[in-house]
Design an enzyme around this catalytic site. Structure first.
Site, mmCIF file in Angstrom:
data_model
loop_
_atom_site.group_PDB
_atom_site.id
_atom_site.type_symbol
_atom_site.label_atom_id
_atom_site.label_comp_id
_atom_site.label_asym_id
_atom_site.label_seq_id
_atom_site.Cartn_x
_atom_site.Cartn_y
_atom_site.Cartn_z
ATOM 1 N N TRP A 101 0.835 -1.214 0.000
ATOM 2 C CA TRP A 101 0.000 0.000 0.000
ATOM 3 C C TRP A 101 0.856 1.246 0.000
ATOM 4 O O TRP A 101 0.530 2.236 -0.658
ATOM 5 C CB TRP A 101 -0.985 -0.017 1.167
ATOM 6 C CG TRP A 101 -1.969 -1.141 1.087
ATOM 7 C CD1 TRP A 101 -2.122 -2.161 1.977
ATOM 8 C CD2 TRP A 101 -2.930 -1.387 0.036
ATOM 9 N NE1 TRP A 101 -3.112 -3.015 1.546
ATOM 10 C CE2 TRP A 101 -3.621 -2.564 0.368
ATOM 11 C CE3 TRP A 101 -3.265 -0.721 -1.142
ATOM 12 C CZ2 TRP A 101 -4.635 -3.092 -0.433
ATOM 13 C CZ3 TRP A 101 -4.269 -1.246 -1.943
ATOM 14 C CH2 TRP A 101 -4.944 -2.410 -1.581
ATOM 15 N N ASP A 171 -1.358 6.628 6.381
ATOM 16 C CA ASP A 171 -2.472 5.740 6.034
ATOM 17 C C ASP A 171 -2.655 4.767 7.198
ATOM 18 O O ASP A 171 -1.801 3.918 7.449
ATOM 19 C CB ASP A 171 -2.116 4.994 4.736
ATOM 20 C CG ASP A 171 -3.120 3.904 4.371
ATOM 21 O OD1 ASP A 171 -4.107 3.721 5.098
ATOM 22 O OD2 ASP A 171 -2.896 3.238 3.335
ATOM 23 N N LYS A 195 -11.613 -1.905 6.786
ATOM 24 C CA LYS A 195 -10.735 -2.820 7.499
ATOM 25 C C LYS A 195 -11.188 -2.972 8.944
ATOM 26 O O LYS A 195 -11.210 -4.062 9.465
ATOM 27 C CB LYS A 195 -9.281 -2.323 7.459
ATOM 28 C CG LYS A 195 -8.762 -2.063 6.051
ATOM 29 C CD LYS A 195 -8.573 -3.339 5.241
ATOM 30 C CE LYS A 195 -8.555 -3.121 3.737
ATOM 31 N NZ LYS A 195 -7.422 -2.395 3.208
HETATM 32 C C1 LIG Z 1 -7.000 -1.895 1.965
HETATM 33 C C2 LIG Z 1 -6.031 -0.824 2.100
HETATM 34 C C3 LIG Z 1 -5.970 0.237 1.172
HETATM 35 C C4 LIG Z 1 -6.834 0.295 -0.060
HETATM 36 O O1 LIG Z 1 -8.173 0.468 0.208
HETATM 37 P P1 LIG Z 1 -9.263 0.514 -0.964
HETATM 38 O O2 LIG Z 1 -10.449 1.062 -0.260
HETATM 39 O O3 LIG Z 1 -9.445 -0.869 -1.478
HETATM 40 O O4 LIG Z 1 -8.754 1.429 -2.019
HETATM 41 C C5 LIG Z 1 -5.055 1.231 1.405
HETATM 42 N N1 LIG Z 1 -4.215 1.193 2.454
HETATM 43 C C6 LIG Z 1 -4.236 0.189 3.354
HETATM 44 C C7 LIG Z 1 -3.276 0.201 4.509
HETATM 45 C C8 LIG Z 1 -5.131 -0.849 3.204
HETATM 46 O O5 LIG Z 1 -5.148 -1.852 4.096
#
Ligand SMILES: *Cc1c(COP(=O)(O)O)cnc(C)c1O
Length: 360
Positions: A101, A171, A195
Site C-alpha cells: 500500500w 495511512d 478494514k
Molecule cells: C486496503 C487498504 C488500502 C486500499 O483500500 P481501498 O479502499 O481498497 O482502495 C489502502 N491502504 C491500506 C493500509 C489498506 O489496508
C-alpha cells in the site's frame, strides 16, 4: 442462521451488535418510515447521523479543533492521489515504503511531483519496519508519508518516524481506531473504513486545517480537493450515507466498549494468544520480526505450500473463513480487527494446535 469467524483483511468483520441494530432499523429508521439508504443526504435525519458520527469520532480519538474530519469516497486508494494533489505545495514529498500500500501510494505520488523513497523494507519482503530515527528528509519536502499498519505483511510502526519537522501523512486504514493515537503528531491521517470500522467505499480523513489549500487548485477536479470537502462539511455531493451511518454505530459501540485505550488492551490480548502460539509451534511460523508485529494482521506459514493450502481448506470447513494469505505473500493471514471476539482467536489457536498434532 450461523455466523462464521471471519478473518478477512477487508472488507472485514463488524460488531454483531451493530449489524443487528442496522437490521432492526432497515425498514423504518426511527419512525421516519424509510431506511437510511432511502433518505436525502440533506434531510434532518441524515444531518443528525453525520454530525453525531463526527462528534463521536472526535471524542473517541480526541481530535483537536484545528483538525477537520472528512468523510470521503473512492476508497483508500484515491487518497494515494488526493494526498499529493493537495499537499505537494513545493512539489516534493518523501515516502517510506513498507509494503504494497505504501508502494502504491509512492508510485501514485510520482505522477504529481517529485516523490522520493527515503527508506524501504522491500529487501526483506517487507517483514520489518526500517529505523526511521534519522532519515534523509529533504529540506523542502512538503510531507513525509507512511502506511502505519501494513495490512498484507503484518507489520506496524511502534514509533512514528522522525520527520524533521515536516508534516507526517499516514495511512491508518488497517489500524484505524484499534488503539489511541496522538492526532497532533500528524499533519493528516486517514483510513479506508472497510478494514476496522465499516462498509467499503468510505474513507475518513483527519487533516490539520492549515494544510488544506486555501485557494482552489487549478487543474484538480473539484471533488478531489480537500478544500471542497472541508468547506461543504463532506456534503458537497451525495456522500456514502449508509457507510457513514454504520461507522457512526461502530463509534458508539467503541465508546460503549470503553474507548480506544480499552480496545488496545483487548487487541493486545487477542494478538498475544496467536503470537505466543506461533512462537511455540513447530509447524506454524510468524513471518514478521517480533518487534514490529501488527496487532491487526497476523501472517504465518507452515513452510510448505501444500500444507498451507490444506490448512486453509480444513479451517474453512471448521468455520474459520478468509485465512488465506495475500496472493503476493502466500501462506496464511489472520486479521483480528476490533470486532473479532477473543473467542474467535482462541478457537483458531485450538484448531491450529489440533492441525499441528495431526501433521507431526
Ligand atoms: C486496503 C487498504 C488500502 C486500499 O483500500 P481501498 O479502499 O481498497 O482502495 C489502502 N491502504 C491500506 C493500509 C489498506 O489496508
Amino acid at each position: 442462521m450461523k455466523r462464521v469467524y471471519n478473518f478477512s483483511a477487508g472488507p472485514a468483520v463488524l460488531p454483531e451488535e451493530v449489524l443487528k441494530e442496522a437490521a432492526e432499523e432497515m425498514l423504518d429508521y426511527r419512525g421516519c418510515g424509510m431506511s437510511v439508504m432511502e433518505m436525502s443526504h440533506r434531510s434532518k435525519m441524515f444531518d443528525q447521523i453525520i454530525k453525531e458520527a463526527e462528534a463521536d469520532i472526535r471524542d473517541l480519538m480526541n481530535i483537536p479543533d484545528n483538525y477537520k474530519v472528512l468523510f470521503l469516497q473512492g476508497g483508500g486508494s484515491l487518497q494515494f492521489a488526493m494526498v499529493p494533489m493537495n499537499l505537494m505545495k513545493n512539489g516534493k514529498a518523501d515516502y517510506i515504503v513498507t509494503g504494497q500500500w505504501a508502494k502504491k501510494a509512492f508510485k501514485e505520488a510520482q505522477k504529481f511531483g517529485d516523490a522520493k523513497c527515503i527508506a524501504s523494507s522491500e529487501d526483506k519482503t517487507f517483514s520489518y519496519i526500517p529505523d526511521c530515527s534519522d532519515l534523509p528528509v529533504r529540506e523542502d519536502a512538503d510531507y513525509v508519508y507512511i502506511c502505519e499498519n501494513n495490512t498484507i505483511y503484518g507489520t506496524k510502526y511502534k514509533k512514528l518516524p522522525n520527520t524533521k519537522g515536516k508534516p507526517l501523512v499516514a495511512d491508518l486504514s488497517s489500524c484505524f481506531l484499534s488503539e489511541p493515537v496522538d492526532v497532533t503528531k500528524y499533519g493528516m491521517l486517514w483510513g479506508g473504513v472497510q478494514k476496522n470500522v465499516g462498509p467499503a467505499g468510505l474513507v475518513i480523513a483527519i487533516i490539520r486545517e492549515d494544510l488544506i489549500p486555501q485557494e482552489e487548485l487549478p487543474g484538480v477536479p473539484t471533488m478531489l480537493q480537500y478544500k471542497t470537502q472541508a468547506d461543504a462539511a463532506s456534503l458537497y455531493n451525495t456522500p456514502n450515507c449508509y457507510a457513514i451511518y454504520i461507522c457512526g454505530k461502530v463509534f458508539k459501540w467503541l465508546k460503549k466498549m470503553g474507548g480506544l485505550e480499552v480496545m488496545k488492551e483487548r487487541n493486545e490480548k487477542k494478538a498475544k494468544i496467536l503470537y505466543d502460539y506461533l512462537d511455540s509451534s513447530k509447524l506454524f511460523k510468524g513471518t514478521v520480526v517480533p518487534e514490529d508485529r501488527s496487532l491487526m494482521n497476523v501472517p504465518f506459514v507452515t513452510g510448505s505450500k501444500e500444507l498451507d493450502a490444506e490448512f486453509v481448506a480444513e479451517a474453512q470447513k471448521a468455520g474459520f473463513e478468509n485465512l488465506k494469505g495475500h496472493r503476493t505473500v502466500g501462506g496464511m493471514r489472520a486479521s483480528i480487527y476490533n470486532a473479532m471476539p477473543i473467542e474467535g482467536v482462541e478457537a483458531l489457536v485450538a484448531f491450529m494446535k489440533d492441525f499441528e498434532e495431526k501433521h507431526q
